[in-house]
Design a protein around this motif. Structure first.
Motif, PDB file in Angstrom:
ATOM      1  N   PRO A  47       0.811  -1.215   0.000  1.00  0.00           N
ATOM      2  CA  PRO A  47       0.000   0.000   0.000  1.00  0.00           C
ATOM      3  C   PRO A  47       0.849   1.272   0.000  1.00  0.00           C
ATOM      4  O   PRO A  47       2.025   1.249   0.355  1.00  0.00           O
ATOM      5  CB  PRO A  47      -0.810  -0.112   1.291  1.00  0.00           C
ATOM      6  N   ALA A  48       0.215   2.351  -0.391  1.00  0.00           N
ATOM      7  CA  ALA A  48       0.822   3.684  -0.327  1.00  0.00           C
ATOM      8  C   ALA A  48       0.235   4.405   0.882  1.00  0.00           C
ATOM      9  O   ALA A  48      -0.868   4.084   1.332  1.00  0.00           O
ATOM     10  CB  ALA A  48       0.514   4.462  -1.602  1.00  0.00           C
ATOM     11  N   LEU A  49       0.963   5.364   1.401  1.00  0.00           N
ATOM     12  CA  LEU A  49       0.484   6.178   2.510  1.00  0.00           C
ATOM     13  C   LEU A  49      -0.129   7.442   1.933  1.00  0.00           C
ATOM     14  O   LEU A  49       0.527   8.176   1.187  1.00  0.00           O
ATOM     15  CB  LEU A  49       1.647   6.521   3.451  1.00  0.00           C
ATOM     16  N   SER A  50      -1.389   7.692   2.253  1.00  0.00           N
ATOM     17  CA  SER A  50      -2.085   8.860   1.710  1.00  0.00           C
ATOM     18  C   SER A  50      -1.395  10.151   2.126  1.00  0.00           C
ATOM     19  O   SER A  50      -1.003  10.333   3.275  1.00  0.00           O
ATOM     20  CB  SER A  50      -3.537   8.876   2.197  1.00  0.00           C
ATOM     21  N   ARG A  51      -1.270  11.045   1.176  1.00  0.00           N
ATOM     22  CA  ARG A  51      -0.687  12.357   1.446  1.00  0.00           C
ATOM     23  C   ARG A  51      -1.662  13.276   2.178  1.00  0.00           C
ATOM     24  O   ARG A  51      -1.257  14.276   2.735  1.00  0.00           O
ATOM     25  CB  ARG A  51      -0.282  13.027   0.129  1.00  0.00           C
ATOM     26  N   THR A  52      -2.936  12.928   2.167  1.00  0.00           N
ATOM     27  CA  THR A  52      -3.925  13.821   2.784  1.00  0.00           C
ATOM     28  C   THR A  52      -3.862  13.817   4.300  1.00  0.00           C
ATOM     29  O   THR A  52      -4.111  14.840   4.925  1.00  0.00           O
ATOM     30  CB  THR A  52      -5.361  13.470   2.328  1.00  0.00           C
ATOM     31  N   ASP A  53      -3.521  12.637   4.895  1.00  0.00           N
ATOM     32  CA  ASP A  53      -3.463  12.602   6.351  1.00  0.00           C
ATOM     33  C   ASP A  53      -2.217  11.903   6.900  1.00  0.00           C
ATOM     34  O   ASP A  53      -2.013  11.855   8.101  1.00  0.00           O
ATOM     35  CB  ASP A  53      -4.717  11.938   6.928  1.00  0.00           C
ATOM     36  N   GLU A  58      -1.303  14.600  -8.629  1.00  0.00           N
ATOM     37  CA  GLU A  58      -2.180  15.744  -8.361  1.00  0.00           C
ATOM     38  C   GLU A  58      -1.411  16.845  -7.622  1.00  0.00           C
ATOM     39  O   GLU A  58      -1.575  18.030  -7.917  1.00  0.00           O
ATOM     40  CB  GLU A  58      -3.388  15.302  -7.546  1.00  0.00           C
ATOM     41  N   SER A  59      -0.557  16.447  -6.682  1.00  0.00           N
ATOM     42  CA  SER A  59       0.216  17.439  -5.926  1.00  0.00           C
ATOM     43  C   SER A  59       1.202  18.181  -6.832  1.00  0.00           C
ATOM     44  O   SER A  59       1.644  19.276  -6.501  1.00  0.00           O
ATOM     45  CB  SER A  59       0.963  16.782  -4.764  1.00  0.00           C
ATOM     46  N   MET A  60       1.507  17.581  -7.977  1.00  0.00           N
ATOM     47  CA  MET A  60       2.410  18.207  -8.943  1.00  0.00           C
ATOM     48  C   MET A  60       1.650  19.020  -9.988  1.00  0.00           C
ATOM     49  O   MET A  60       2.257  19.580 -10.905  1.00  0.00           O
ATOM     50  CB  MET A  60       3.245  17.131  -9.633  1.00  0.00           C
ATOM     51  N   CYS A  76      -4.407   2.237  -2.085  1.00  0.00           N
ATOM     52  CA  CYS A  76      -3.829   1.405  -3.132  1.00  0.00           C
ATOM     53  C   CYS A  76      -2.724   2.175  -3.869  1.00  0.00           C
ATOM     54  O   CYS A  76      -2.692   3.414  -3.841  1.00  0.00           O
ATOM     55  CB  CYS A  76      -4.906   0.928  -4.107  1.00  0.00           C
ATOM     56  N   PRO A  77      -1.828   1.451  -4.508  1.00  0.00           N
ATOM     57  CA  PRO A  77      -0.739   2.115  -5.224  1.00  0.00           C
ATOM     58  C   PRO A  77      -1.225   3.118  -6.277  1.00  0.00           C
ATOM     59  O   PRO A  77      -0.628   4.190  -6.438  1.00  0.00           O
ATOM     60  CB  PRO A  77       0.021   0.959  -5.871  1.00  0.00           C
ATOM     61  N   ASP A  78      -2.310   2.787  -6.981  1.00  0.00           N
ATOM     62  CA  ASP A  78      -2.811   3.710  -8.007  1.00  0.00           C
ATOM     63  C   ASP A  78      -3.272   5.032  -7.390  1.00  0.00           C
ATOM     64  O   ASP A  78      -2.980   6.103  -7.920  1.00  0.00           O
ATOM     65  CB  ASP A  78      -3.953   3.084  -8.806  1.00  0.00           C
ATOM     66  N   CYS A  79      -3.982   4.962  -6.274  1.00  0.00           N
ATOM     67  CA  CYS A  79      -4.419   6.196  -5.615  1.00  0.00           C
ATOM     68  C   CYS A  79      -3.213   6.963  -5.073  1.00  0.00           C
ATOM     69  O   CYS A  79      -3.203   8.195  -5.086  1.00  0.00           O
ATOM     70  CB  CYS A  79      -5.422   5.896  -4.499  1.00  0.00           C
ATOM     71  N   GLY A  80      -2.196   6.240  -4.630  1.00  0.00           N
ATOM     72  CA  GLY A  80      -0.971   6.895  -4.188  1.00  0.00           C
ATOM     73  C   GLY A  80      -0.311   7.657  -5.321  1.00  0.00           C
ATOM     74  O   GLY A  80       0.135   8.798  -5.148  1.00  0.00           O
ATOM     75  N   ILE A  81      -0.278   7.038  -6.499  1.00  0.00           N
ATOM     76  CA  ILE A  81       0.280   7.708  -7.678  1.00  0.00           C
ATOM     77  C   ILE A  81      -0.575   8.916  -8.034  1.00  0.00           C
ATOM     78  O   ILE A  81      -0.045  10.001  -8.314  1.00  0.00           O
ATOM     79  CB  ILE A  81       0.371   6.730  -8.867  1.00  0.00           C
ATOM     80  N   ARG A  82      -1.890   8.749  -8.010  1.00  0.00           N
ATOM     81  CA  ARG A  82      -2.782   9.878  -8.326  1.00  0.00           C
ATOM     82  C   ARG A  82      -2.556  11.053  -7.380  1.00  0.00           C
ATOM     83  O   ARG A  82      -2.499  12.205  -7.818  1.00  0.00           O
ATOM     84  CB  ARG A  82      -4.238   9.438  -8.270  1.00  0.00           C
ATOM     85  N   GLU A  83      -2.439  10.773  -6.076  1.00  0.00           N
ATOM     86  CA  GLU A  83      -2.215  11.853  -5.111  1.00  0.00           C
ATOM     87  C   GLU A  83      -0.894  12.562  -5.388  1.00  0.00           C
ATOM     88  O   GLU A  83      -0.813  13.786  -5.305  1.00  0.00           O
ATOM     89  CB  GLU A  83      -2.231  11.317  -3.682  1.00  0.00           C
TER      90      GLU A  83
END
Length: 66
Positions: A22-28, A44-46, A34-41
């Motif tokens: 898993p990825a660690l969410s940047r929001t909290d 998005e931050s970029m 999931c890895p895909d949401c981690g990549i999206r976050e």
């Protein structure tokens, strides 16, 4: 090397079931996603558009499936 059965997790962001690390969410900085949401976050931050994010994730999936 350990013979561990992959753990199935459900991503709290998108609802997909995944077995990858898993990825660690940047929001909290607490929630595992999931890895895909981690990549999206990250993208998005970029400032990468959602359309471009999906293209990048598609390329990653295509290249890891080979």
């Amino acid at each position: 090397m350990k013979n561990e059965t992959p753990t199935e997790r459900t991503c709290p962001k998108c609802g997909c079931v995944y077995t990858e690390v898993p990825a660690l969410s940047r929001t909290d900085n607490k929630t595992l996603i999931c890895p895909d949401c981690g990549i999206r976050e990250t993208l998005e931050s970029m400032g990468i558009s959602k359309e471009e994010q999906e293209k990048i994730i598609s390329i990653i999936h295509r290249n890891t499936a080979e």
